[in-house]
Write a protein that holds these residues in place. Structure first.
Motif, PDB file in Angstrom:
ATOM      1  N   SER A  61      29.675  51.336  56.097  1.00  0.00           N
ATOM      2  CA  SER A  61      30.317  51.002  57.370  1.00  0.00           C
ATOM      3  C   SER A  61      31.540  50.121  57.138  1.00  0.00           C
ATOM      4  N   ARG A  62      31.520  49.372  56.072  1.00  0.00           N
ATOM      5  CA  ARG A  62      32.665  48.575  55.608  1.00  0.00           C
ATOM      6  C   ARG A  62      33.081  49.206  54.273  1.00  0.00           C
ATOM      7  N   PRO A  63      33.847  50.318  54.302  1.00  0.00           N
ATOM      8  CA  PRO A  63      34.106  51.047  53.064  1.00  0.00           C
ATOM      9  C   PRO A  63      34.826  50.212  52.007  1.00  0.00           C
ATOM     10  N   TYR A  64      34.433  50.479  50.776  1.00  0.00           N
ATOM     11  CA  TYR A  64      35.016  49.803  49.617  1.00  0.00           C
ATOM     12  C   TYR A  64      34.960  48.284  49.828  1.00  0.00           C
ATOM     13  N   PHE A  65      36.099  47.600  49.752  1.00  0.00           N
ATOM     14  CA  PHE A  65      36.120  46.147  49.917  1.00  0.00           C
ATOM     15  C   PHE A  65      36.815  45.748  51.217  1.00  0.00           C
ATOM     16  N   SER A  66      36.734  46.590  52.224  1.00  0.00           N
ATOM     17  CA  SER A  66      37.325  46.287  53.536  1.00  0.00           C
ATOM     18  C   SER A  66      36.796  44.957  54.053  1.00  0.00           C
ATOM     19  N   SER A  67      37.671  44.202  54.681  1.00  0.00           N
ATOM     20  CA  SER A  67      37.340  42.912  55.305  1.00  0.00           C
ATOM     21  C   SER A  67      36.923  41.850  54.295  1.00  0.00           C
ATOM     22  N   ARG A  68      37.299  42.017  53.049  1.00  0.00           N
ATOM     23  CA  ARG A  68      36.974  41.024  52.031  1.00  0.00           C
ATOM     24  C   ARG A  68      38.249  40.603  51.311  1.00  0.00           C
ATOM     25  N   ALA A  69      38.316  39.342  51.007  1.00  0.00           N
ATOM     26  CA  ALA A  69      39.457  38.828  50.246  1.00  0.00           C
ATOM     27  C   ALA A  69      39.077  38.742  48.777  1.00  0.00           C
ATOM     28  N   VAL A  70      40.070  38.962  47.925  1.00  0.00           N
ATOM     29  CA  VAL A  70      39.869  38.908  46.482  1.00  0.00           C
ATOM     30  C   VAL A  70      40.888  37.946  45.884  1.00  0.00           C
ATOM     31  N   GLY A  71      40.398  37.064  45.029  1.00  0.00           N
ATOM     32  CA  GLY A  71      41.257  36.186  44.258  1.00  0.00           C
ATOM     33  C   GLY A  71      41.297  36.674  42.821  1.00  0.00           C
ATOM     34  N   LEU A  72      42.438  36.522  42.172  1.00  0.00           N
ATOM     35  CA  LEU A  72      42.632  37.061  40.829  1.00  0.00           C
ATOM     36  C   LEU A  72      42.881  35.954  39.811  1.00  0.00           C
ATOM     37  N   ILE A  73      42.189  36.071  38.680  1.00  0.00           N
ATOM     38  CA  ILE A  73      42.393  35.147  37.564  1.00  0.00           C
ATOM     39  C   ILE A  73      42.503  35.978  36.285  1.00  0.00           C
ATOM     40  N   ALA A  74      43.540  35.717  35.512  1.00  0.00           N
ATOM     41  CA  ALA A  74      43.751  36.403  34.239  1.00  0.00           C
ATOM     42  C   ALA A  74      43.653  35.393  33.107  1.00  0.00           C
ATOM     43  N   ILE A  75      43.078  35.835  32.008  1.00  0.00           N
ATOM     44  CA  ILE A  75      42.927  34.976  30.835  1.00  0.00           C
ATOM     45  C   ILE A  75      43.956  35.373  29.777  1.00  0.00           C
ATOM     46  N   ASN A  76      44.712  34.400  29.320  1.00  0.00           N
ATOM     47  CA  ASN A  76      45.683  34.475  28.226  1.00  0.00           C
ATOM     48  C   ASN A  76      47.053  35.009  28.588  1.00  0.00           C
ATOM     49  N   ASP A  77      47.184  35.763  29.655  1.00  0.00           N
ATOM     50  CA  ASP A  77      48.473  36.376  29.964  1.00  0.00           C
ATOM     51  C   ASP A  77      48.441  36.835  31.420  1.00  0.00           C
ATOM     52  N   SER A  78      49.584  36.947  32.028  1.00  0.00           N
ATOM     53  CA  SER A  78      49.640  37.365  33.431  1.00  0.00           C
ATOM     54  C   SER A  78      49.698  38.874  33.615  1.00  0.00           C
ATOM     55  N   THR A  79      49.808  39.650  32.552  1.00  0.00           N
ATOM     56  CA  THR A  79      49.994  41.093  32.709  1.00  0.00           C
ATOM     57  C   THR A  79      48.849  41.805  33.433  1.00  0.00           C
ATOM     58  N   PRO A  80      47.583  41.353  33.387  1.00  0.00           N
ATOM     59  CA  PRO A  80      46.536  42.054  34.144  1.00  0.00           C
ATOM     60  C   PRO A  80      46.703  41.993  35.666  1.00  0.00           C
ATOM     61  N   PHE A  81      47.503  41.040  36.161  1.00  0.00           N
ATOM     62  CA  PHE A  81      47.620  40.892  37.615  1.00  0.00           C
ATOM     63  C   PHE A  81      48.083  42.174  38.302  1.00  0.00           C
ATOM     64  N   ALA A  82      49.016  42.893  37.705  1.00  0.00           N
ATOM     65  CA  ALA A  82      49.526  44.112  38.357  1.00  0.00           C
ATOM     66  C   ALA A  82      48.400  45.125  38.552  1.00  0.00           C
ATOM     67  N   ALA A  83      47.612  45.376  37.525  1.00  0.00           N
ATOM     68  CA  ALA A  83      46.508  46.334  37.637  1.00  0.00           C
ATOM     69  C   ALA A  83      45.444  45.827  38.606  1.00  0.00           C
ATOM     70  N   MET A  84      45.157  44.532  38.562  1.00  0.00           N
ATOM     71  CA  MET A  84      44.152  43.963  39.453  1.00  0.00           C
ATOM     72  C   MET A  84      44.601  44.066  40.912  1.00  0.00           C
ATOM     73  N   ARG A  85      45.877  43.752  41.164  1.00  0.00           N
ATOM     74  CA  ARG A  85      46.411  43.855  42.532  1.00  0.00           C
ATOM     75  C   ARG A  85      46.332  45.290  43.036  1.00  0.00           C
TER      76      ARG A  85
END
Length: 188
Positions: free
Chosen positions: A110-134
């Motif tokens: 009824s709430r498909p996937y991650f609808s109505s949820r916020a996600v915070g992102l943390i990357a270890i050692n480098d910022s390059t994972p942020f693009a894929a995570m976003r």
């Protein structure tokens, strides 16, 4: 009238013993519990997930589907999430991406996937994972917290806790943003 305690799910993205991503989840969990969240940490080593296969039904994964059920139920309980991935070859780790791919089983909720949820992102050692995570968060209909955090080994103490004041302050800010979205009365 008693308020329901919102659930924050922290997803680590490494199979390595002494994982900085799981250590980060522990530090995020402490801050989030103090802010009013109930916290659940997913350690991918405990899930023993097979590789996600598109078009497989859950029963196709037998007998290794217990971890999948546990993960899916954790996703469903989450009011907010923090995703933590190490940097592997300029992007997220394979285990992190595989864990996120199992969210496909939420497509008919009824709430498909991650609808109505916020996600915070943390990357270890480098910022390059942020693009894929976003991109994953957006594709799965989640709202992104404005604060993103990059941590390195110097942010941790000998007990594998986030010790840097700057990093702890950013974690507190990220948790506050997630709490605002999940409507947690933030306690300072």
């Amino acid at each position: 009238m008693a308020s329901i305690q919102p659930n924050l799910l922290c997803l680590g993205g490494s199979l390595r013993p002494g994982s900085y991503s799981l250590a980060t989840c522990g530090s995020v969990g402490e801050v989030a519990e103090n802010a009013g969240f109930s916290v659940e940490i997913i350690d991918p080593r405990e899930l023993d997930l097979p590789m996600y296969v598109p078009d497989f039904e859950l029963e196709h994964y037998a007998p290794r589907h217990e971890g999948i059920h546990r993960l899916i139920e954790a996703y469903r309980r989450a009011d907010a999430m923090v995703w933590v991935s190490p940097t592997y070859h300029g992007t997220v780790s394979g285990v992190f991406k595989n864990t996120i791919d199992f969210a496909e089983f939420l497509d008919k909720d009824s709430r498909p996937y991650f609808s109505s949820r916020a996600v915070g992102l943390i990357a270890i050692n480098d910022s390059t994972p942020f693009a894929a995570m976003r991109d994953c968060a957006r594709e799965l209909r989640a709202w992104l917290a404005p604060t993103q955090i990059q941590l390195g080994s110097s942010d941790f103490d000998a007990e594998m806790k986030v010790a840097s004041e700057r990093a702890r302050g950013r974690i507190a800010r990220l948790v506050e943003e997630l709490g605002t979205f999940a409507q947690v009365p933030f306690r300072k």
